[in-house]
Design a protein around this motif. Structure first.
Motif, PDB file in Angstrom:
ATOM      1  N   PRO A 135      21.595   9.373  -0.406  1.00 34.90           N
ATOM      2  CA  PRO A 135      22.682   9.921  -1.207  1.00 34.90           C
ATOM      3  C   PRO A 135      23.527   8.802  -1.810  1.00 34.90           C
ATOM      4  O   PRO A 135      23.802   7.805  -1.163  1.00 34.90           O
ATOM      5  CB  PRO A 135      23.481  10.763  -0.228  1.00 34.90           C
ATOM      6  N   ALA A 136      23.916   8.968  -3.033  1.00 37.82           N
ATOM      7  CA  ALA A 136      24.734   7.969  -3.724  1.00 37.82           C
ATOM      8  C   ALA A 136      26.154   7.978  -3.168  1.00 37.82           C
ATOM      9  O   ALA A 136      26.664   9.011  -2.734  1.00 37.82           O
ATOM     10  CB  ALA A 136      24.746   8.256  -5.211  1.00 37.82           C
ATOM     11  N   MET A 137      26.777   6.807  -3.184  1.00 45.38           N
ATOM     12  CA  MET A 137      28.162   6.660  -2.719  1.00 45.38           C
ATOM     13  C   MET A 137      28.989   6.055  -3.824  1.00 45.38           C
ATOM     14  O   MET A 137      28.470   5.306  -4.644  1.00 45.38           O
ATOM     15  CB  MET A 137      28.231   5.697  -1.530  1.00 45.38           C
ATOM     16  N   THR A 138      30.259   6.365  -3.804  1.00 46.20           N
ATOM     17  CA  THR A 138      31.179   5.674  -4.699  1.00 46.20           C
ATOM     18  C   THR A 138      31.422   4.282  -4.122  1.00 46.20           C
ATOM     19  O   THR A 138      31.063   3.996  -2.970  1.00 46.20           O
ATOM     20  CB  THR A 138      32.523   6.415  -4.793  1.00 46.20           C
ATOM     21  N   VAL A 139      32.048   3.426  -4.889  1.00 49.32           N
ATOM     22  CA  VAL A 139      32.389   2.084  -4.409  1.00 49.32           C
ATOM     23  C   VAL A 139      33.285   2.178  -3.175  1.00 49.32           C
ATOM     24  O   VAL A 139      33.079   1.472  -2.187  1.00 49.32           O
ATOM     25  CB  VAL A 139      33.070   1.266  -5.524  1.00 49.32           C
ATOM     26  N   GLU A 140      34.238   3.074  -3.229  1.00 54.67           N
ATOM     27  CA  GLU A 140      35.156   3.235  -2.091  1.00 54.67           C
ATOM     28  C   GLU A 140      34.427   3.722  -0.842  1.00 54.67           C
ATOM     29  O   GLU A 140      34.675   3.243   0.261  1.00 54.67           O
ATOM     30  CB  GLU A 140      36.292   4.204  -2.449  1.00 54.67           C
ATOM     31  N   ALA A 151      31.231   3.291  -0.182  1.00 51.91           N
ATOM     32  CA  ALA A 151      30.371   2.204   0.291  1.00 51.91           C
ATOM     33  C   ALA A 151      31.189   1.185   1.070  1.00 51.91           C
ATOM     34  O   ALA A 151      30.742   0.683   2.111  1.00 51.91           O
ATOM     35  CB  ALA A 151      29.663   1.546  -0.888  1.00 51.91           C
ATOM     36  N   HIS A 152      32.378   0.865   0.578  1.00 53.46           N
ATOM     37  CA  HIS A 152      33.249  -0.082   1.277  1.00 53.46           C
ATOM     38  C   HIS A 152      33.580   0.434   2.670  1.00 53.46           C
ATOM     39  O   HIS A 152      33.453  -0.292   3.659  1.00 53.46           O
ATOM     40  CB  HIS A 152      34.533  -0.306   0.477  1.00 53.46           C
ATOM     41  N   ASP A 153      33.986   1.677   2.772  1.00 52.61           N
ATOM     42  CA  ASP A 153      34.331   2.265   4.067  1.00 52.61           C
ATOM     43  C   ASP A 153      33.116   2.313   4.991  1.00 52.61           C
ATOM     44  O   ASP A 153      33.223   2.041   6.190  1.00 52.61           O
ATOM     45  CB  ASP A 153      34.907   3.666   3.886  1.00 52.61           C
ATOM     46  N   HIS A 154      31.967   2.645   4.441  1.00 56.25           N
ATOM     47  CA  HIS A 154      30.733   2.721   5.239  1.00 56.25           C
ATOM     48  C   HIS A 154      30.382   1.345   5.805  1.00 56.25           C
ATOM     49  O   HIS A 154      30.094   1.216   6.996  1.00 56.25           O
ATOM     50  CB  HIS A 154      29.591   3.263   4.377  1.00 56.25           C
ATOM     51  N   LEU A 155      30.388   0.323   4.949  1.00 56.53           N
ATOM     52  CA  LEU A 155      30.054  -1.032   5.414  1.00 56.53           C
ATOM     53  C   LEU A 155      31.092  -1.562   6.388  1.00 56.53           C
ATOM     54  O   LEU A 155      30.748  -2.216   7.373  1.00 56.53           O
ATOM     55  CB  LEU A 155      29.910  -1.981   4.223  1.00 56.53           C
ATOM     56  N   ALA A 156      32.346  -1.281   6.141  1.00 54.48           N
ATOM     57  CA  ALA A 156      33.402  -1.740   7.040  1.00 54.48           C
ATOM     58  C   ALA A 156      33.211  -1.153   8.437  1.00 54.48           C
ATOM     59  O   ALA A 156      33.486  -1.814   9.439  1.00 54.48           O
ATOM     60  CB  ALA A 156      34.775  -1.373   6.488  1.00 54.48           C
ATOM     61  N   ALA A 157      32.712   0.062   8.519  1.00 54.47           N
ATOM     62  CA  ALA A 157      32.488   0.698   9.816  1.00 54.47           C
ATOM     63  C   ALA A 157      31.294   0.107  10.556  1.00 54.47           C
ATOM     64  O   ALA A 157      31.183   0.249  11.774  1.00 54.47           O
ATOM     65  CB  ALA A 157      32.293   2.196   9.627  1.00 54.47           C
TER      66      ALA A 157
END
Length: 62
Positions: A1-6, A8-14
């Motif tokens: 599923p596609a993510m917005t930039v925001e 993706a940032h939250d996902h990677l930060a986690a």
């Protein structure tokens, strides 16, 4: 599923401890500049190719 930039940032930060997020972020930027180009990714050189669905979807040869 596609993510917005925001998203993706939250996902990677986690995925990373706070002290590792900055270096991981910079390394992902470097990966995009040197290996995983948008128009012609160099999948055989990619250290993340085992985790990435792109080579199988695009018939990239390793």
């Amino acid at each position: 599923p596609a993510m917005t930039v925001e998203q993706a940032h939250d996902h990677l930060a986690a995925l990373f401890p706070p002290e590792d997020y900055g270096p991981a972020h910079l390394n992902l930027i470097r990966l995009g500049r040197e290996v995983c180009h948008a128009r012609k990714p160099d999948c055989p050189r990619c250290p993340l190719r085992d985790l990435c669905p792109y080579p199988a979807q695009s018939n990239e040869i390793e």
